[in-house]
Design an enzyme around this catalytic site. Structure first.
Site, PDB file in Angstrom:
ATOM      1  N   ASN A   9     -86.242 -53.828 -41.641  1.00 55.10           N
ATOM      2  CA  ASN A   9     -85.281 -54.505 -40.610  1.00 55.10           C
ATOM      3  C   ASN A   9     -84.605 -55.600 -41.657  1.00 55.10           C
ATOM      4  O   ASN A   9     -85.355 -56.510 -41.978  1.00 55.10           O
ATOM      5  CB  ASN A   9     -86.077 -55.208 -39.619  1.00 55.10           C
ATOM      6  CG  ASN A   9     -84.974 -55.949 -38.637  1.00 55.10           C
ATOM      7  OD1 ASN A   9     -83.764 -56.006 -38.757  1.00 55.10           O
ATOM      8  ND2 ASN A   9     -85.605 -56.780 -37.563  1.00 55.10           N
ATOM      9  N   LYS A  11     -82.211 -57.601 -41.126  1.00 51.22           N
ATOM     10  CA  LYS A  11     -81.810 -58.866 -40.171  1.00 51.22           C
ATOM     11  C   LYS A  11     -80.352 -59.103 -40.851  1.00 51.22           C
ATOM     12  O   LYS A  11     -79.617 -58.391 -41.103  1.00 51.22           O
ATOM     13  CB  LYS A  11     -82.940 -59.858 -40.288  1.00 51.22           C
ATOM     14  CG  LYS A  11     -84.306 -59.432 -39.923  1.00 51.22           C
ATOM     15  CD  LYS A  11     -85.192 -60.435 -39.829  1.00 51.22           C
ATOM     16  CE  LYS A  11     -86.599 -59.931 -39.321  1.00 51.22           C
ATOM     17  NZ  LYS A  11     -87.503 -60.942 -38.863  1.00 51.22           N
ATOM     18  N   HIS A  97     -85.744 -57.298 -30.353  1.00 50.93           N
ATOM     19  CA  HIS A  97     -86.535 -57.973 -31.282  1.00 50.93           C
ATOM     20  C   HIS A  97     -86.708 -59.334 -30.872  1.00 50.93           C
ATOM     21  O   HIS A  97     -85.701 -60.073 -30.084  1.00 50.93           O
ATOM     22  CB  HIS A  97     -85.576 -57.951 -32.880  1.00 50.93           C
ATOM     23  CG  HIS A  97     -86.451 -58.368 -33.694  1.00 50.93           C
ATOM     24  ND1 HIS A  97     -86.679 -59.872 -33.912  1.00 50.93           N
ATOM     25  CD2 HIS A  97     -87.101 -57.765 -34.647  1.00 50.93           C
ATOM     26  CE1 HIS A  97     -87.320 -59.944 -34.914  1.00 50.93           C
ATOM     27  NE2 HIS A  97     -87.791 -58.661 -35.405  1.00 50.93           N
ATOM     28  N   GLU A  99     -86.509 -62.045 -32.192  1.00 47.18           N
ATOM     29  CA  GLU A  99     -85.314 -63.026 -32.551  1.00 47.18           C
ATOM     30  C   GLU A  99     -84.174 -62.929 -31.665  1.00 47.18           C
ATOM     31  O   GLU A  99     -83.500 -63.796 -31.138  1.00 47.18           O
ATOM     32  CB  GLU A  99     -84.928 -62.806 -33.828  1.00 47.18           C
ATOM     33  CG  GLU A  99     -86.035 -63.418 -35.233  1.00 47.18           C
ATOM     34  CD  GLU A  99     -85.960 -62.478 -36.094  1.00 47.18           C
ATOM     35  OE1 GLU A  99     -85.178 -61.756 -36.486  1.00 47.18           O
ATOM     36  OE2 GLU A  99     -87.097 -62.457 -36.906  1.00 47.18           O
ATOM     37  N   GLU A 169     -94.751 -56.717 -32.695  1.00 47.75           N
ATOM     38  CA  GLU A 169     -94.648 -57.620 -33.474  1.00 47.75           C
ATOM     39  C   GLU A 169     -94.942 -59.123 -32.970  1.00 47.75           C
ATOM     40  O   GLU A 169     -94.234 -59.747 -32.121  1.00 47.75           O
ATOM     41  CB  GLU A 169     -92.863 -57.758 -33.665  1.00 47.75           C
ATOM     42  CG  GLU A 169     -92.521 -56.572 -34.261  1.00 47.75           C
ATOM     43  CD  GLU A 169     -91.235 -56.827 -35.277  1.00 47.75           C
ATOM     44  OE1 GLU A 169     -91.180 -56.389 -36.470  1.00 47.75           O
ATOM     45  OE2 GLU A 169     -90.413 -57.338 -34.951  1.00 47.75           O
ATOM     46  N   GLY A 175     -92.124 -63.429 -40.419  1.00 48.94           N
ATOM     47  CA  GLY A 175     -91.761 -64.244 -41.373  1.00 48.94           C
ATOM     48  C   GLY A 175     -92.573 -65.357 -41.740  1.00 48.94           C
ATOM     49  O   GLY A 175     -92.024 -66.492 -42.207  1.00 48.94           O
ATOM     50  N   SER A 215     -94.888 -59.773 -41.227  1.00 49.38           N
ATOM     51  CA  SER A 215     -95.464 -59.819 -42.646  1.00 49.38           C
ATOM     52  C   SER A 215     -95.905 -58.782 -43.194  1.00 49.38           C
ATOM     53  O   SER A 215     -97.034 -58.998 -44.212  1.00 49.38           O
ATOM     54  CB  SER A 215     -96.266 -61.258 -42.403  1.00 49.38           C
ATOM     55  OG  SER A 215     -95.556 -62.401 -42.125  1.00 49.38           O
TER      56      SER A 215
HETATM   57  P1  13P Z   1     -91.253 -60.036 -41.511  1.00 50.08           P
HETATM   58  O1  13P Z   1     -91.864 -58.851 -42.119  1.00 50.08           O
HETATM   59  O2  13P Z   1     -90.228 -60.849 -42.421  1.00 50.08           O
HETATM   60  O3  13P Z   1     -92.342 -60.903 -41.116  1.00 50.08           O
HETATM   61  O4  13P Z   1     -90.575 -59.767 -40.254  1.00 50.08           O
HETATM   62  C1  13P Z   1     -91.018 -58.591 -39.200  1.00 50.08           C
HETATM   63  C2  13P Z   1     -89.892 -58.306 -38.379  1.00 50.08           C
HETATM   64  O5  13P Z   1     -89.337 -59.231 -37.800  1.00 50.08           O
HETATM   65  C3  13P Z   1     -89.412 -57.100 -38.534  1.00 50.08           C
HETATM   66  O6  13P Z   1     -88.709 -56.628 -37.560  1.00 50.08           O
END
Ligand code: 13P
Length: 253
Positions: A9, A11, A97, A99, A169, A175, A215
């Protein structure tokens, strides 16, 4: 056997030329995938067409969108519909997601609409669920995730639910560099599978791929993916570095 999936992803990262370079660097060294393994690259909307051309014909490697709108078409400036995705040959889409839930106020009900639209357009939804830290600290994570599944997925009939990929997640691990322990991941994944089994039966529960996200990187992927109910990962930060994501792909069962 259910699919084992390494999903990148990106982003809101990478310019077009940086993204092409990353994709090509990964594809140059990617191991050949078994029939039950799949690699997805969820790239920003403007790159979908070109990214799709780059992976065309490569076995079990696909491009995914990071989002879609919950209506079919109309006056929604700046949004992208599932039919638009289908029309450019994109057949996978991340839905819900954390976010998007947090910054764009996506509710479980809205996500149910997105899941329905994806399925009606033959797009595989990669449905994200997961709890914030406060819920984990109260020990209510199982119930929290169950409500997300109930309100966004469990209206589906068995045939449709089977087409959904679930990504657990935990928000506190996204992150942050703070990964859920492999035991915490396994515990939630087993719970998700048990909840599916209670509504749809064991056979279907065993067929649904449940990815872990938060992560995931080269140094922890093998251990997390080795858990019996973890079917790969949805990877943010580490998917932006070719060697890191290649190691994640190689860690797939
Ligand atoms: P990270 O791997 O940066 O923690 O992000 C996970 C994520 O949100 C994947 O969709």
């Amino acid at each position: 056997m259910r699919k084992q999936i390494a999903a990148a992803n990106w982003k809101m990262n990478k310019t077009l030329s940086e993204g092409k370079q990353l994709l090509n660097d990964i594809l140059t060294s990617i191991p050949s995938l078994s029939d039950h393994q799949e690699v997805l690259f969820s790239v920003p909307f403007p790159y979908l067409i070109q990214a799709n051309e780059i992976v065309a014909g490569k076995k079990n490697i696909h491009i995914a969108a990071q989002n879609c709108h919950h209506k079919t078409s109309g006056a929604f400036t700046g949004e992208v519909s599932v039919d638009m995705l289908t029309s450019i040959g994109v057949a996978h889409c991340i839905v819900g997601h954390s976010e998007r839930r947090e910054y764009f106020a996506e509710s479980n009900a809205m996500l149910a609409d997105k899941v329905n639209l994806c399925l009606s357009a033959s797009i595989t939804p990669i449905f994200c669920c997961g709890e914030p830290l406060s819920i984990r600290e109260q020990g209510s994570q199982n119930n929290f995730v169950e409500v997300q599944l109930n309100e966004s997925l469990f209206h589906l009939n068995a045939e449709d639910l089977k087409k959904v990929v679930i990504a657990y997640e935990p928000i506190w691990a996204i992150g942050t560099g703070k990964t859920a322990s492999s035991e915490q991941a396994q515990e939630m994944h087993a719970h998700i599978r048990a909840v599916i089994a209670s509504k749809y039966g064991n056979d279907l529960a065993n067929d649904v791929s449940v990815l872990y996200g938060g992560s995931v990187k080269a140094s922890n992927a093998k251990e997390i993916f080795s858990q019996p109910d973890v079917d790969g990962g949805l990877v943010g930060g580490a998917s932006l570095i070719a060697d890191e994501f290649l190691a994640v792909i190689k860690a797939l069962k």
